[in-house]
Design a protein around this motif. Structure first.
Motif, PDB file in Angstrom:
ATOM      1  N   PRO A  54       0.833  -1.208   0.000  1.00 45.72           N
ATOM      2  CA  PRO A  54       0.000   0.000   0.000  1.00 45.72           C
ATOM      3  C   PRO A  54       0.868   1.259   0.000  1.00 45.72           C
ATOM      4  O   PRO A  54       1.873   1.323   0.698  1.00 45.72           O
ATOM      5  CB  PRO A  54      -0.807  -0.108   1.292  1.00 45.72           C
ATOM      6  CG  PRO A  54      -0.775  -1.550   1.659  1.00 45.72           C
ATOM      7  CD  PRO A  54       0.538  -2.074   1.139  1.00 45.72           C
ATOM      8  N   ARG A  55       0.474   2.230  -0.795  1.00 46.50           N
ATOM      9  CA  ARG A  55       1.196   3.497  -0.889  1.00 46.50           C
ATOM     10  C   ARG A  55       0.793   4.401   0.266  1.00 46.50           C
ATOM     11  O   ARG A  55      -0.332   4.341   0.747  1.00 46.50           O
ATOM     12  CB  ARG A  55       0.874   4.196  -2.204  1.00 46.50           C
ATOM     13  CG  ARG A  55       1.060   3.319  -3.412  1.00 46.50           C
ATOM     14  CD  ARG A  55       2.227   3.536  -4.297  1.00 46.50           C
ATOM     15  NE  ARG A  55       2.729   4.828  -4.568  1.00 46.50           N
ATOM     16  CZ  ARG A  55       2.730   5.402  -5.754  1.00 46.50           C
ATOM     17  NH1 ARG A  55       2.142   4.816  -6.771  1.00 46.50           N
ATOM     18  NH2 ARG A  55       3.310   6.554  -5.930  1.00 46.50           N
ATOM     19  N   GLN A  56       1.711   5.225   0.678  1.00 45.44           N
ATOM     20  CA  GLN A  56       1.411   6.228   1.682  1.00 45.44           C
ATOM     21  C   GLN A  56       0.586   7.326   1.024  1.00 45.44           C
ATOM     22  O   GLN A  56       0.932   7.796  -0.056  1.00 45.44           O
ATOM     23  CB  GLN A  56       2.701   6.854   2.227  1.00 45.44           C
ATOM     24  CG  GLN A  56       3.442   6.006   3.206  1.00 45.44           C
ATOM     25  CD  GLN A  56       2.608   5.685   4.411  1.00 45.44           C
ATOM     26  OE1 GLN A  56       2.278   4.536   4.636  1.00 45.44           O
ATOM     27  NE2 GLN A  56       2.247   6.662   5.193  1.00 45.44           N
ATOM     28  N   PRO A  57      -0.493   7.737   1.662  1.00 48.17           N
ATOM     29  CA  PRO A  57      -1.233   8.860   1.095  1.00 48.17           C
ATOM     30  C   PRO A  57      -0.369  10.121   1.171  1.00 48.17           C
ATOM     31  O   PRO A  57       0.422  10.277   2.106  1.00 48.17           O
ATOM     32  CB  PRO A  57      -2.465   8.973   1.990  1.00 48.17           C
ATOM     33  CG  PRO A  57      -2.097   8.281   3.257  1.00 48.17           C
ATOM     34  CD  PRO A  57      -1.067   7.250   2.896  1.00 48.17           C
ATOM     35  N   GLU A  58      -0.498  10.987   0.186  1.00 41.24           N
ATOM     36  CA  GLU A  58       0.302  12.212   0.152  1.00 41.24           C
ATOM     37  C   GLU A  58      -0.462  13.363   0.777  1.00 41.24           C
ATOM     38  O   GLU A  58      -1.687  13.412   0.732  1.00 41.24           O
ATOM     39  CB  GLU A  58       0.660  12.563  -1.289  1.00 41.24           C
ATOM     40  CG  GLU A  58       1.600  11.569  -1.929  1.00 41.24           C
ATOM     41  CD  GLU A  58       1.960  11.973  -3.353  1.00 41.24           C
ATOM     42  OE1 GLU A  58       2.164  13.175  -3.601  1.00 41.24           O
ATOM     43  OE2 GLU A  58       2.035  11.072  -4.189  1.00 41.24           O
ATOM     44  N   GLU A  85       7.999   9.497   2.563  1.00 38.27           N
ATOM     45  CA  GLU A  85       6.767  10.220   2.251  1.00 38.27           C
ATOM     46  C   GLU A  85       6.178  10.861   3.508  1.00 38.27           C
ATOM     47  O   GLU A  85       5.661  11.977   3.465  1.00 38.27           O
ATOM     48  CB  GLU A  85       5.738   9.275   1.606  1.00 38.27           C
ATOM     49  CG  GLU A  85       6.159   8.676   0.287  1.00 38.27           C
ATOM     50  CD  GLU A  85       6.127   9.658  -0.876  1.00 38.27           C
ATOM     51  OE1 GLU A  85       5.596  10.778  -0.723  1.00 38.27           O
ATOM     52  OE2 GLU A  85       6.647   9.295  -1.943  1.00 38.27           O
ATOM     53  N   VAL A  86       6.253  10.161   4.635  1.00 38.23           N
ATOM     54  CA  VAL A  86       5.752  10.703   5.902  1.00 38.23           C
ATOM     55  C   VAL A  86       6.586  11.920   6.308  1.00 38.23           C
ATOM     56  O   VAL A  86       6.048  12.965   6.699  1.00 38.23           O
ATOM     57  CB  VAL A  86       5.772   9.617   7.004  1.00 38.23           C
ATOM     58  CG1 VAL A  86       5.457  10.204   8.377  1.00 38.23           C
ATOM     59  CG2 VAL A  86       4.806   8.493   6.649  1.00 38.23           C
ATOM     60  N   PHE A  87       7.922  11.785   6.209  1.00 36.30           N
ATOM     61  CA  PHE A  87       8.787  12.914   6.537  1.00 36.30           C
ATOM     62  C   PHE A  87       8.543  14.088   5.588  1.00 36.30           C
ATOM     63  O   PHE A  87       8.568  15.248   5.996  1.00 36.30           O
ATOM     64  CB  PHE A  87      10.261  12.503   6.480  1.00 36.30           C
ATOM     65  CG  PHE A  87      10.701  11.593   7.584  1.00 36.30           C
ATOM     66  CD1 PHE A  87      10.350  11.831   8.903  1.00 36.30           C
ATOM     67  CD2 PHE A  87      11.503  10.492   7.303  1.00 36.30           C
ATOM     68  CE1 PHE A  87      10.779  11.000   9.927  1.00 36.30           C
ATOM     69  CE2 PHE A  87      11.941   9.659   8.314  1.00 36.30           C
ATOM     70  CZ  PHE A  87      11.577   9.905   9.623  1.00 36.30           C
ATOM     71  N   GLU A  88       8.303  13.790   4.332  1.00 34.71           N
ATOM     72  CA  GLU A  88       8.056  14.849   3.356  1.00 34.71           C
ATOM     73  C   GLU A  88       6.772  15.608   3.695  1.00 34.71           C
ATOM     74  O   GLU A  88       6.718  16.834   3.578  1.00 34.71           O
ATOM     75  CB  GLU A  88       7.986  14.266   1.951  1.00 34.71           C
ATOM     76  CG  GLU A  88       7.942  15.330   0.875  1.00 34.71           C
ATOM     77  CD  GLU A  88       8.062  14.737  -0.506  1.00 34.71           C
ATOM     78  OE1 GLU A  88       7.031  14.688  -1.212  1.00 34.71           O
ATOM     79  OE2 GLU A  88       9.178  14.316  -0.874  1.00 34.71           O
ATOM     80  N   ASP A  89       5.738  14.893   4.112  1.00 33.82           N
ATOM     81  CA  ASP A  89       4.506  15.569   4.531  1.00 33.82           C
ATOM     82  C   ASP A  89       4.777  16.496   5.713  1.00 33.82           C
ATOM     83  O   ASP A  89       4.271  17.618   5.753  1.00 33.82           O
ATOM     84  CB  ASP A  89       3.430  14.546   4.926  1.00 33.82           C
ATOM     85  CG  ASP A  89       2.796  13.849   3.731  1.00 33.82           C
ATOM     86  OD1 ASP A  89       2.916  14.363   2.600  1.00 33.82           O
ATOM     87  OD2 ASP A  89       2.167  12.790   3.943  1.00 33.82           O
ATOM     88  N   ALA A  90       5.571  16.037   6.682  1.00 31.86           N
ATOM     89  CA  ALA A  90       5.899  16.868   7.847  1.00 31.86           C
ATOM     90  C   ALA A  90       6.712  18.082   7.423  1.00 31.86           C
ATOM     91  O   ALA A  90       6.512  19.193   7.924  1.00 31.86           O
ATOM     92  CB  ALA A  90       6.661  16.040   8.888  1.00 31.86           C
ATOM     93  N   TRP A  91       7.626  17.882   6.490  1.00 28.43           N
ATOM     94  CA  TRP A  91       8.465  18.968   5.989  1.00 28.43           C
ATOM     95  C   TRP A  91       7.608  20.030   5.311  1.00 28.43           C
ATOM     96  O   TRP A  91       7.797  21.225   5.504  1.00 28.43           O
ATOM     97  CB  TRP A  91       9.513  18.355   5.080  1.00 28.43           C
ATOM     98  CG  TRP A  91      10.102  19.121   3.955  1.00 28.43           C
ATOM     99  CD1 TRP A  91      10.245  20.475   3.834  1.00 28.43           C
ATOM    100  CD2 TRP A  91      10.681  18.570   2.780  1.00 28.43           C
ATOM    101  NE1 TRP A  91      10.871  20.784   2.648  1.00 28.43           N
ATOM    102  CE2 TRP A  91      11.154  19.625   1.985  1.00 28.43           C
ATOM    103  CE3 TRP A  91      10.856  17.273   2.326  1.00 28.43           C
ATOM    104  CZ2 TRP A  91      11.786  19.429   0.763  1.00 28.43           C
ATOM    105  CZ3 TRP A  91      11.482  17.085   1.112  1.00 28.43           C
ATOM    106  CH2 TRP A  91      11.948  18.156   0.344  1.00 28.43           C
TER     107      TRP A  91
END
Length: 187
Positions: A54-58, A85-91
Motif C-alpha cells: 500500500p502506498r502512503q497517502p500524500e 513520504e511521511v517525513f516529506e509531509d511533515a516537511w
C-alpha cells in the motif's frame, strides 16, 4: 531528443509516442504525474496488475509525534521509501523553523532506500547530506538536540556509520528493515 519526456504523450520533440496518452500516463486533474503502478517496499514500480505494498497517502498533516511514530513503523517494516513520504509531509506542512529537520530526515530515508536498492554512491551521499541537515537543525533554532523526542545524535551516528559501511562494502547487502535507524532512543 528521443526520450519520452513530453507531458503531452510526445517524445519531447513533439512526435507522438505509440500507445502513450495522458490517461495512460496517470495524470491528476491538474496534469501532474501520478503513477498508479504498484510499488514494492523500496518504492520501485512493479508491473501493472502486480501485487504491491500500500502506498502512503500524500499531503497528510500529522502531529510531529505521529509523524515520527508512523515513519519508525515503516522503517522497521523495511519501507524507507514510504517513511520518506511521511517525513516529506511533515516537511511541507510543519512550521518553517523545522523544515530542514524534516527534510533531512526525508533525505536519510531516501539514502537508506537507495543503499538497499544497490545505488551505493547515491545512498551514501544522501545519508551524509541528511545527517548534515539534521545536525545543522539540531545545532540551530533553540539548539534542541531531541526535538519531538527524537535522538538526533543517534540518528546522525547511524547515518554516517551506514554511509561508511556502504562505501567500504562492510554493510552490504543493505537490509532496509535490519538497517533502520531508531528515531527515538530505546524505541
Amino acid at each position: 531528443m528521443g526520450s519520452m519526456d513530453g507531458a503531452d504523450g510526445t517524445n519531447g520533440a513533439g512526435s507522438p509516442v505509440a500507445g502513450r496518452t495522458d490517461a495512460a500516463r496517470d495524470r491528476d486533474s491538474e496534469g501532474r504525474a501520478r503513477n498508479a503502478r504498484p510499488r514494492d517496499g523500496l518504492g520501485r514500480p512493479l508491473p501493472y496488475g502486480a501485487q504491491g505494498v500500500p502506498r502512503q497517502p500524500e499531503g497528510v498533516v500529522r502531529p510531529p509525534a505521529q509523524s515520527v511514530a508512523e515513519a519508525q513503523r515503516l522503517l522497521d517494516e523495511g519501507k524507507p521509501f514510504h517513511a520518506h513520504e511521511v517525513f516529506e509531509d511533515a516537511w511541507k506542512s510543519g512550521p518553517d523553523e523545522e523544515r530542514e529537520l524534516w527534510r533531512g530526515l526525508a533525505q536519510l530515508a531516501v539514502g537508506l532506500t537507495h543503499a538497499a536498492r544497490g545505488n551505493l554512491t547515491g545512498g551514501a551521499r544522501l545519508l551524509r547530506r541528511g545527517a548534515g541537515a539534521v545536525e545543522e537543525w539540531a545545532a540551530g533554532p533553540g539548539g534542541a538536540p531531541r526535538p519531538h523526542g527524537m535522538d538526533l545524535a543517534g540518528v546522525i551516528a547511524w547515518a554516517r556509520g551506514l554511509a561508511t559501511g556502504v562505501e567500504s562494502g562492510s554493510a552490504l547487502p543493505v537490509d532496509p528493515g535490519a538497517a533502520a535507524p531508531r528515531l527515538r532512543a530505546g524505541a
